[in-house]
Design an enzyme around this catalytic site. Structure first.
Site, PDB file in Angstrom:
ATOM      1  N   ALA A  43      27.285  40.290  34.638  1.00  9.70           N
ATOM      2  CA  ALA A  43      26.937  38.919  35.213  1.00  9.70           C
ATOM      3  C   ALA A  43      27.958  38.091  35.781  1.00  9.70           C
ATOM      4  O   ALA A  43      29.131  38.189  35.626  1.00  9.70           O
ATOM      5  CB  ALA A  43      26.292  37.988  33.946  1.00  9.70           C
ATOM      6  N   LYS A  44      28.219  38.104  36.490  1.00 12.72           N
ATOM      7  CA  LYS A  44      29.102  37.606  37.810  1.00 12.72           C
ATOM      8  C   LYS A  44      28.573  35.533  37.208  1.00 12.72           C
ATOM      9  O   LYS A  44      28.208  35.462  37.986  1.00 12.72           O
ATOM     10  CB  LYS A  44      28.924  37.421  39.128  1.00 12.72           C
ATOM     11  CG  LYS A  44      30.316  37.255  39.985  1.00 12.72           C
ATOM     12  CD  LYS A  44      30.212  37.185  41.646  1.00 12.72           C
ATOM     13  CE  LYS A  44      32.005  36.875  42.164  1.00 12.72           C
ATOM     14  NZ  LYS A  44      32.723  37.620  41.730  1.00 12.72           N
ATOM     15  N   ALA A  45      29.377  35.583  35.853  1.00  9.90           N
ATOM     16  CA  ALA A  45      28.876  34.100  35.450  1.00  9.90           C
ATOM     17  C   ALA A  45      30.065  33.109  35.463  1.00  9.90           C
ATOM     18  O   ALA A  45      31.398  34.375  35.282  1.00  9.90           O
ATOM     19  CB  ALA A  45      29.076  33.892  33.998  1.00  9.90           C
TER      20      ALA A  45
ATOM     21  N   TYR B 285      34.825  33.807  33.694  1.00  9.88           N
ATOM     22  CA  TYR B 285      36.046  33.316  34.801  1.00  9.88           C
ATOM     23  C   TYR B 285      37.229  32.866  34.139  1.00  9.88           C
ATOM     24  O   TYR B 285      38.760  32.917  34.689  1.00  9.88           O
ATOM     25  CB  TYR B 285      35.998  32.499  35.745  1.00  9.88           C
ATOM     26  CG  TYR B 285      35.141  33.762  37.260  1.00  9.88           C
ATOM     27  CD1 TYR B 285      36.000  34.881  37.805  1.00  9.88           C
ATOM     28  CD2 TYR B 285      34.071  34.248  36.838  1.00  9.88           C
ATOM     29  CE1 TYR B 285      36.023  35.476  38.467  1.00  9.88           C
ATOM     30  CE2 TYR B 285      33.890  35.451  37.868  1.00  9.88           C
ATOM     31  CZ  TYR B 285      34.505  36.495  38.603  1.00  9.88           C
ATOM     32  OH  TYR B 285      34.112  37.278  39.391  1.00  9.88           O
TER      33      TYR B 285
END
Ligand code: PPE
Length: 311
Positions: free
Chosen positions: A156-158, A162
């Site tokens: 997931a690019k959550a 980051y």
């Protein structure tokens, strides 16, 4: 930040300055959001968004992994991206769709919060500098490890994930390097703070496989296909740190970073950008800029009307 005219927010194009959220927003407190980074390039046929539908599919996948239901379909979000490019009149830009749990209830469980969806666009030049693209960057293996697949789903690019990248790139920058390379919790090569990584050795291209705590990068997938088409063998496998030091060539890739050569890792010289890196960098830029018939199906066009003449 370079501000443009409009931001698409929950179904409407609104003025840049009006795109505000409440400080009680769930996503601000707990990092409960998903996002995308997409580039549109100016081509002879107009503004071409690179693999827009694939990015929106990944956004949908990321949301699913956060138990989040997106209130818009991919087709609606696709139209929103295209409308936004038209409204801002900038054919070459970076698009940042983001969906997050909004204002409603605080407490870790996201239940009871609306899902807000916003799309920003702005001009984003080179990610690691013009010179970095041409002559290569210096990278450092980070002391921060990537989150494992059972910690936060790395597929997931959550937004919350980051924090891990922020720590790594800040540490690397403070030590005088341009970018960090993160290892998995087991110590295998994962990726950069905002890029996937490739090495070239004895004519073969290697990249960590998808189980190595990496984001399934769309640029990574693009490069695998382009490289194979150019006749290079590409192997996705577990890589160890010393593979970086002994490689003939190393490069990073991502929507923002495009194809960025690495010239030095942990004070081991990898050398100036090598022939395979340069060939792939050129093929990638030809593709995104609409100069390659072979991959023309990856470009999705938005129309930007010329700015109205001054009265
Ligand atoms: N790994 C990570 C951790 C990552 O953030 C990116 C994108 C990639 C790989 C490459 O994915 P793709 O863009 O689909 O090829 N990083 C985004 C920039 C992050 C930032 O905001 O800074 C990007 O390139 O848009």
């Amino acid at each position: 930040m370079h501000e443009l005219e409009k931001i698409w927010m929950n179904g409407e194009l609104i003025d840049w300055a009006d795109a505000r959220i409440h400080v009680g927003t769930h996503g601000l407190h707990y990092g409960t959001g998903v996002f995308e980074g997409i580039r549109a390039y100016e081509t002879t046929k107009g503004s071409a968004v690179f693999r827009l539908t694939d990015h929106l599919q990944r956004l949908e996948n990321s949301a699913k992994l956060l138990y989040m239901e997106l209130p818009y379909t991919k087709a609606e979000l696709r139209a929103a991206c295209v409308d936004l490019i038209g409204a801002n009149g900038l054919p070459e830009c970076y698009l940042r769709p983001i969906a997050f749990y909004g204002y409603g209830e605080l407490g870790v469980s996201a239940a009871g919060n609306p899902v807000e969806v916003v799309i920003m666009s702005w001009p984003w030049g080179t990610y690691l500098g013009e010179e970095g693209l041409r002559t290569g960057i210096r990278a450092k293996v980070s002391s921060w490890r990537r989150v494992g697949p059972n910690v936060i789903p790395h597929v997931a690019k959550a937004t919350g994930i980051y924090l891990n990248s922020m720590l790594a790139v800040t540490e690397a920058n403070r030590a005088g390097y341009d970018e960090a390379i993160l290892l998995t919790d087991e110590g295998f090569i994962a990726d950069g703070s905002g890029e996937n990584i490739f090495i070239v050795r004895d004519g073969t291209i290697y990249t960590p496989d998808l189980s190595a705590s990496i984001l399934p990068g769309i640029t990574r997938d693009t490069i695998i296909q382009i490289a194979q088409d150019l006749g290079h063998p590409v192997v996705e496998k577990t890589l160890i740190r010393t593979d970086l030091y002994l490689a003939d060539e190393v490069f990073m890739c991502g929507t923002a970073a495009e194809v960025t050569p690495i010239r030095e890792i942990d004070d081991h010289v990898a050398g100036p950008p090598g022939p395979v890196t340069l060939e792939i960098q050129k093929a990638y830029l030809d593709t995104v800029r609409g100069r390659s018939e072979r991959w023309a199906h990856w470009l999705e066009y938005a129309s930007v009307s010329p700015a109205p003449a001054e009265a």
